[in-house]
Design an enzyme around this catalytic site. Structure first.
Site, mmCIF file in Angstrom:
data_model
loop_
_atom_site.group_PDB
_atom_site.id
_atom_site.type_symbol
_atom_site.label_atom_id
_atom_site.label_comp_id
_atom_site.label_asym_id
_atom_site.label_seq_id
_atom_site.Cartn_x
_atom_site.Cartn_y
_atom_site.Cartn_z
ATOM 1 C CG ASP A 30 -1.912 1.092 1.273
ATOM 2 O OD1 ASP A 30 -1.722 2.095 0.565
ATOM 3 O OD2 ASP A 30 -2.893 0.966 2.034
ATOM 4 C CG HIS A 31 3.112 4.067 -3.165
ATOM 5 N ND1 HIS A 31 4.077 4.554 -2.318
ATOM 6 C CD2 HIS A 31 3.659 4.133 -4.410
ATOM 7 C CE1 HIS A 31 5.157 4.894 -3.005
ATOM 8 N NE2 HIS A 31 4.924 4.649 -4.285
ATOM 9 N NE ARG A 32 -4.107 3.834 1.525
ATOM 10 C CZ ARG A 32 -5.248 3.354 2.037
ATOM 11 N NH1 ARG A 32 -6.281 4.167 2.201
ATOM 12 N NH2 ARG A 32 -5.345 2.089 2.384
#
Length: 449
Positions: free
Chosen positions: A419-421
């Protein structure tokens, strides 16, 4: 007095369940905690214990029917008890009438009484209208060559054990499941049993679903429900909520395969199946503390990032009911052998459709082993609520650079989706390299904490 038993919340927060099969019939006398039915939720097949000792008065649902939580499932005739006395341990309740609350047993951890052989003993349903005197519908369906075999005729009068998709297939093929003998030791009729019977009798009509019109015989329609429905919703939610990034690493794992070969030769470890998946799981557990973003969750409602200081390791399991991802609680505390045993047990329970609902939630990181299907690599989708998932490709024997020369080595590809967040590309890459280093040189695990 009459007591109604309503379908309880099975501890999963799901609004409905499908009745797989009744294990009792109207008129049966049952004991407290005796298993009376099996229901299938979006996550698992669950056995329902009786909350009363008494006589089955009415079964309010049919096998294959989808029932809402709180709906009356079965009514009992219960004698010798004050109407105000509680029927069974309860922690959930549901309204049975305006302003009235009825106690409902919490079935999570609410076990049934022990049974010999591990399964309830099924009796011939002589009360079934099909088996009534003068009604030969079932016997007429039995092939002439087997009518003289009493055990086959008796089996034809029983309600056979199978799963909803298998029962649907048999219905589409026009086959009575009572005529099919299960090939496995569980006594559950599988899809292959139905297909083998259909090919042997050569009397089944073309497979078809309802309302196919001019395409009759060319399509099959299956209701979307159960695990398949839950998995589809979860994957769509994950794909369109968490921004996925996938990075790949191809690793020489010859040292790991040689280690595993030596462990299999150890007499003390012969009862344990230690494979590449277990080594990868151990590598993940060792690496996550140094890369906490991959062991975190994004709490949108609270506006917080939740960092987990434990590892509940999800293991993707392909089952006849669809893909599920049960997890191993506190996997970071387990040795390599304990991890291997936990993975084996998890897989066996998942394939049997008996994964407890509690093991389907609370995961912090997952692994999917696509290599068992001969696949080299893929882009796995995150399990909802988790920041990372590692896909293991197939181990291939192929030419590879080794100490300046070309040699045949065992090579596999790792794919990490995150998850790039929560995880930057650098963090994800460093984590994947660290896991790969352990698989390349398993002795490096001795240097990690």
């Amino acid at each position: 007095m009459i007591e109604d038993f309503r379908l309880p919340d099975l501890g999963e927060g799901l609004p409905e369940a499908e009745l797989v099969q009744w294990l009792v019939a109207e008129g049966d006398t049952v004991a407290l905690n005796q298993t009376i039915a099996e229901v299938e939720t979006a996550k698992a097949v669950v056995e329902l214990p009786s909350p009363h000792a008494g006589t089955i008065r009415t079964l309010h649902a049919s096998e294959g029917e989808v029932i809402a939580v709180g709906s009356v499932l079965v009514s009992f005739d219960v004698e010798g008890r004050d109407a105000a006395a509680p029927a069974a341990p309860a922690s959930h309740s549901t309204a049975s009438a305006p302003g009235e609350e009825r106690a409902m047993p919490n079935l999570v951890g609410y076990g049934a009484a022990p049974r010999s052989g591990g399964r309830p003993q099924r009796r011939v349903r002589m009360g079934d209208p099909r088996a009534a005197a003068g009604d030969t519908a079932v016997l007429d369906a039995v092939p002439r060559e087997v009518r003289r075999a009493p055990e086959i005729v008796e089996r034809a009068l029983e309600r056979p054990r199978s799963t909803p998709p298998v029962r649907m297939l048999a219905k589409q093929l026009g086959i009575d499941l009572a005529l099919i003998e299960a090939s496995g030791v569980t006594g559950i009729i599988r899809r292959s049993d139905v297909e083998e019977y259909a090919s042997r009798t050569s009397s089944a009509p073309p497979v078809d679903g309802p309302d196919t019109g001019s395409s009759r015989g060319r399509t099959t329609r299956t209701p979307i429900r159960g695990v398949r429905k839950h998995t589809a919703a979860a994957m769509v939610r994950s794909a369109f909520t968490a921004p996925h990034v996938t990075t790949f690493l191809t690793v020489d794992v010859t040292a790991t395969t040689e280690l595993l070969a030596s462990l299999r030769a150890e007499r003390a470890l012969q009862d344990h199946r230690i494979g590449v998946l277990a080594v990868a799981a151990k590598a993940v557990c060792l690496a996550l503390p140094r890369h906490p973003g991959l062991n975190s969750s994004w709490d949108e409602a609270a506006g917080e990032i939740v960092e987990h200081h434990y590892v509940n390791l999800g293991i993707a399991a392909a089952t006849g009911r669809g893909l599920i991802v049960p997890n191993i609680p506190d996997a970071h505390e387990l040795t390599l052998v304990e991890l291997a045993d936990a993975i084996r047990t998890l897989a066996e329970i998942a394939r049997a459709g008996k994964t407890p609902p509690a093991e389907m939630t609370g995961g912090t990181f997952s692994i999917t082993n696509v290599g068992v299907f001969g696949i080299d690599a893929g882009t796995p989708i995150l399990n909802p609520g988790e920041a990372g998932i590692l896909a293991l490709g197939a181990v291939r024997r192929q030419p590879w650079e080794h100490h300046g020369d070309i040699a045949l080595r065992d090579v596999m590809t790792l794919a990490l989706s995150f998850d790039h967040r929560l995880v930057d590309g650098e963090q994800g890459s460093r984590f994947l390299v660290e896991v790969g280093d352990v698989l390349r040189e398993p002795g490096r695990a001795m240097l990690l904490r």
